[in-house]
Design a protein around this motif. Structure first.
Motif, PDB file in Angstrom:
ATOM      1  N   GLN A   1     -48.859  48.826  33.311  1.00 30.84           N
ATOM      2  CA  GLN A   1     -49.800  48.731  32.201  1.00 30.84           C
ATOM      3  C   GLN A   1     -50.231  47.282  32.017  1.00 30.84           C
ATOM      4  O   GLN A   1     -49.412  46.369  32.053  1.00 30.84           O
ATOM      5  N   THR A   2     -51.524  47.079  31.811  1.00 33.44           N
ATOM      6  CA  THR A   2     -52.028  45.732  31.529  1.00 33.44           C
ATOM      7  C   THR A   2     -52.548  45.595  30.104  1.00 33.44           C
ATOM      8  O   THR A   2     -52.258  44.616  29.431  1.00 33.44           O
ATOM      9  N   VAL A   3     -53.324  46.585  29.644  1.00 35.32           N
ATOM     10  CA  VAL A   3     -53.895  46.519  28.294  1.00 35.32           C
ATOM     11  C   VAL A   3     -53.692  47.857  27.596  1.00 35.32           C
ATOM     12  O   VAL A   3     -54.299  48.856  27.983  1.00 35.32           O
ATOM     13  N   PRO A   4     -52.851  47.936  26.566  1.00 31.61           N
ATOM     14  CA  PRO A   4     -52.715  49.183  25.802  1.00 31.61           C
ATOM     15  C   PRO A   4     -54.058  49.570  25.190  1.00 31.61           C
ATOM     16  O   PRO A   4     -54.889  48.711  24.880  1.00 31.61           O
ATOM     17  N   SER A   5     -54.279  50.851  25.026  1.00 30.24           N
ATOM     18  CA  SER A   5     -55.577  51.304  24.528  1.00 30.24           C
ATOM     19  C   SER A   5     -55.890  50.773  23.138  1.00 30.24           C
ATOM     20  O   SER A   5     -57.061  50.556  22.802  1.00 30.24           O
ATOM     21  N   ASP A   6     -54.857  50.519  22.309  1.00 32.87           N
ATOM     22  CA  ASP A   6     -55.137  50.025  20.958  1.00 32.87           C
ATOM     23  C   ASP A   6     -55.511  48.546  20.942  1.00 32.87           C
ATOM     24  O   ASP A   6     -55.862  48.007  19.896  1.00 32.87           O
ATOM     25  N   VAL A   7     -55.458  47.892  22.093  1.00 37.01           N
ATOM     26  CA  VAL A   7     -55.861  46.483  22.199  1.00 37.01           C
ATOM     27  C   VAL A   7     -57.277  46.366  22.766  1.00 37.01           C
ATOM     28  O   VAL A   7     -57.931  45.337  22.618  1.00 37.01           O
ATOM     29  N   ILE A   8     -57.786  47.415  23.383  1.00 38.77           N
ATOM     30  CA  ILE A   8     -59.118  47.392  23.985  1.00 38.77           C
ATOM     31  C   ILE A   8     -60.183  47.465  22.897  1.00 38.77           C
ATOM     32  O   ILE A   8     -60.186  48.381  22.084  1.00 38.77           O
ATOM     33  N   THR A   9     -61.061  46.485  22.865  1.00 39.89           N
ATOM     34  CA  THR A   9     -62.157  46.489  21.898  1.00 39.89           C
ATOM     35  C   THR A   9     -63.288  47.391  22.349  1.00 39.89           C
ATOM     36  O   THR A   9     -63.823  48.184  21.585  1.00 39.89           O
ATOM     37  N   ARG A  10     -63.661  47.246  23.635  1.00 43.43           N
ATOM     38  CA  ARG A  10     -64.798  48.005  24.147  1.00 43.43           C
ATOM     39  C   ARG A  10     -64.546  48.406  25.591  1.00 43.43           C
ATOM     40  O   ARG A  10     -63.968  47.650  26.370  1.00 43.43           O
ATOM     41  N   LEU A  11     -65.007  49.599  25.944  1.00 41.64           N
ATOM     42  CA  LEU A  11     -65.032  50.066  27.322  1.00 41.64           C
ATOM     43  C   LEU A  11     -66.481  50.176  27.770  1.00 41.64           C
ATOM     44  O   LEU A  11     -67.290  50.804  27.103  1.00 41.64           O
ATOM     45  N   VAL A  12     -66.797  49.554  28.898  1.00 39.32           N
ATOM     46  CA  VAL A  12     -68.115  49.710  29.511  1.00 39.32           C
ATOM     47  C   VAL A  12     -67.916  50.551  30.766  1.00 39.32           C
ATOM     48  O   VAL A  12     -67.178  50.163  31.674  1.00 39.32           O
ATOM     49  N   THR A  13     -68.564  51.703  30.819  1.00 39.49           N
ATOM     50  CA  THR A  13     -68.373  52.638  31.921  1.00 39.49           C
ATOM     51  C   THR A  13     -69.703  53.281  32.278  1.00 39.49           C
ATOM     52  O   THR A  13     -70.743  52.956  31.693  1.00 39.49           O
ATOM     53  N   ASP A  14     -69.685  54.192  33.260  1.00 37.03           N
ATOM     54  CA  ASP A  14     -70.877  54.945  33.615  1.00 37.03           C
ATOM     55  C   ASP A  14     -70.727  56.380  33.130  1.00 37.03           C
ATOM     56  O   ASP A  14     -69.642  56.787  32.700  1.00 37.03           O
ATOM     57  N   GLU A  15     -71.792  57.148  33.228  1.00 35.25           N
ATOM     58  CA  GLU A  15     -71.779  58.540  32.760  1.00 35.25           C
ATOM     59  C   GLU A  15     -71.008  59.415  33.739  1.00 35.25           C
ATOM     60  O   GLU A  15     -71.391  59.522  34.914  1.00 35.25           O
ATOM     61  N   PRO A  16     -69.920  60.064  33.315  1.00 35.94           N
ATOM     62  CA  PRO A  16     -69.217  60.976  34.223  1.00 35.94           C
ATOM     63  C   PRO A  16     -70.088  62.185  34.544  1.00 35.94           C
ATOM     64  O   PRO A  16     -70.979  62.547  33.773  1.00 35.94           O
ATOM     65  N   PRO A  17     -69.846  62.842  35.681  1.00 31.81           N
ATOM     66  CA  PRO A  17     -70.576  64.076  35.976  1.00 31.81           C
ATOM     67  C   PRO A  17     -70.367  65.117  34.877  1.00 31.81           C
ATOM     68  O   PRO A  17     -69.323  65.128  34.215  1.00 31.81           O
ATOM     69  N   ALA A  18     -71.338  65.985  34.683  1.00 33.33           N
ATOM     70  CA  ALA A  18     -71.272  66.969  33.598  1.00 33.33           C
ATOM     71  C   ALA A  18     -70.059  67.881  33.721  1.00 33.33           C
ATOM     72  O   ALA A  18     -69.480  68.297  32.716  1.00 33.33           O
ATOM     73  N   HIS A  19     -69.650  68.182  34.956  1.00 33.34           N
ATOM     74  CA  HIS A  19     -68.520  69.095  35.162  1.00 33.34           C
ATOM     75  C   HIS A  19     -67.163  68.411  35.008  1.00 33.34           C
ATOM     76  O   HIS A  19     -66.138  69.074  35.030  1.00 33.34           O
ATOM     77  N   ASP A  20     -67.175  67.103  34.844  1.00 27.69           N
ATOM     78  CA  ASP A  20     -65.914  66.342  34.789  1.00 27.69           C
ATOM     79  C   ASP A  20     -65.379  66.370  33.356  1.00 27.69           C
ATOM     80  O   ASP A  20     -65.471  65.392  32.616  1.00 27.69           O
ATOM     81  N   ASP A  21     -64.804  67.502  32.972  1.00 30.11           N
ATOM     82  CA  ASP A  21     -64.348  67.682  31.595  1.00 30.11           C
ATOM     83  C   ASP A  21     -63.253  66.694  31.212  1.00 30.11           C
ATOM     84  O   ASP A  21     -63.215  66.208  30.080  1.00 30.11           O
ATOM     85  N   ARG A  22     -62.360  66.410  32.146  1.00 29.53           N
ATOM     86  CA  ARG A  22     -61.251  65.503  31.817  1.00 29.53           C
ATOM     87  C   ARG A  22     -61.749  64.092  31.547  1.00 29.53           C
ATOM     88  O   ARG A  22     -61.233  63.404  30.670  1.00 29.53           O
ATOM     89  N   ALA A  23     -62.740  63.629  32.321  1.00 32.77           N
ATOM     90  CA  ALA A  23     -63.284  62.289  32.080  1.00 32.77           C
ATOM     91  C   ALA A  23     -63.956  62.218  30.716  1.00 32.77           C
ATOM     92  O   ALA A  23     -63.776  61.244  29.967  1.00 32.77           O
ATOM     93  N   HIS A  24     -64.728  63.259  30.367  1.00 36.96           N
ATOM     94  CA  HIS A  24     -65.374  63.282  29.052  1.00 36.96           C
ATOM     95  C   HIS A  24     -64.324  63.347  27.942  1.00 36.96           C
ATOM     96  O   HIS A  24     -64.470  62.688  26.902  1.00 36.96           O
ATOM     97  N   ALA A  25     -63.277  64.123  28.159  1.00 37.65           N
ATOM     98  CA  ALA A  25     -62.209  64.194  27.159  1.00 37.65           C
ATOM     99  C   ALA A  25     -61.497  62.854  27.013  1.00 37.65           C
ATOM    100  O   ALA A  25     -61.125  62.455  25.904  1.00 37.65           O
TER     101      ALA A  25
END
Length: 315
Positions: free
Chosen positions: A219-243
């Motif tokens: 682990q490098t950065v716990p989620s409660d320390v992350i201010t912002r995530l910059v990502t791309d749009e997951p595929p529509a069928h990728d339910d786990r990524a959207h979740a």
């Protein structure tokens, strides 16, 4: 290409890279993601790889780290779109830290035109991208060179960061989950990334959709320390990524999503650019939509940030 040939090529790609997205596999074997998904299921049934949402990884639960040559050819369109969007969150005259990685290297190329910027980094690739930017000062950590990703690691790198304070840290990694946050496969890299985080008031993670839901060893950065995530749009069928994105937003992480060109079955999808804010609690009061970090400083800070972004767009 026959099914046996496709599956052998898919297996070779996963073995070489540790983790590969369905989108990338489909592009390489020149077929549809539906067909690739069927091939991945067959290979998983034989115990040769494990499925992950939107991709495939080596069997065993945790993905291993790929070398720079392999990572530099994965999700290139997505990384470009992420870097374009992330550059909007950097202000003139700001002091930031930028960690090692192929996505942060893309970001560095865009920071070369930000005047008065000071960039602290342990990445030779980031430093190289900024080497000829006459309005950007580059400060490198000490440490021992790790050849697989051209980064300086070890006690020398960590000690050089002691007492440092900057406004933002821009980091990438091998995996990102709402439960553990950002993680990587190498202990030395993880230790330096943690030191970079300690030096920053805010943490911005750059991670394409293939890393969402992927868990790696350190682990490098716990989620409660992350201010912002910059990502791309997951595929529509990728339910786990959207979740996973929704779970991160529910924990207070601001989600900035960049559109990117992609391929499915060899068909080019026209490039598009979009920004989307997911609902969920936030760490500061700000206007709706995609909110720059300065919004957490109050209305005055938000007004300055909106003016800065508008100025960047006019350039």
């Amino acid at each position: 290409m026959f099914a046996a040939e496709r599956r052998q090529l898919i297996l070779e790609m996963v073995r070489a890279n540790g983790a590969v997205s369905l989108r990338e596999l489909a592009r390489v074997v020149q077929t549809s993601e539906v067909t690739v998904r069927r091939d991945v299921r067959a290979l998983e049934a034989e115990g040769l790889l494990d499925r992950r949402h939107g991709g495939a990884v080596l069997p065993g639960g945790f993905t291993r780290e790929s070398g720079f040559p392999q990572k530099s050819h994965l999700a290139t369109a997505e990384k470009t779109a992420i870097a374009d969007l992330a550059a909007n969150f950097v202000e003139e005259g700001e002091a930031i830290v930028v960690g090692a990685g192929t996505t942060t290297q893309e970001l560095a190329r865009r920071l070369a035109r930000v005047p008065g910027l000071t960039v602290v980094t342990n990445s030779l690739l980031v430093a190289q991208a900024l080497a000829h930017a006459n309005r950007v000062e580059v400060v490198m950590t000490g440490g021992t060179l790790r050849g697989s990703n051209y980064a300086l690691v070890g006690s020398g790198a960590e000690q050089s960061l002691q007492g440092l304070r900057v406004s933002r840290a821009f980091l990438s990694g091998s995996g990102l989950t709402a439960e553990r946050g950002l993680s990587t496969s190498n202990m030395l890299s993880a230790s330096v990334d943690r030191a970079l985080v300690q030096a920053a008031a805010e943490v911005v993670v750059l991670a394409d959709h293939t890393k969402l839901g992927t868990d790696t060893m350190f682990q490098t950065v716990p989620s409660d320390v992350i201010t912002r995530l910059v990502t791309d749009e997951p595929p529509a069928h990728d339910d786990r990524a959207h979740a996973e994105l929704q779970a991160l937003a529910d924990q207070g992480v601001q989600i900035a999503v960049a559109g990117a060109a992609g391929a499915s079955g060899g068909d080019e999808v026209p490039a598009r650019r979009q920004q989307r804010a997911l609902p969920g609690p936030r760490r500061g009061q700000a206007p709706p939509g995609l909110r720059p970090a300065a919004a957490m400083l109050g209305e005055q800070g938000a007004e300055r940030e909106r003016a800065r972004v508008a100025d960047l767009r006019r350039r």
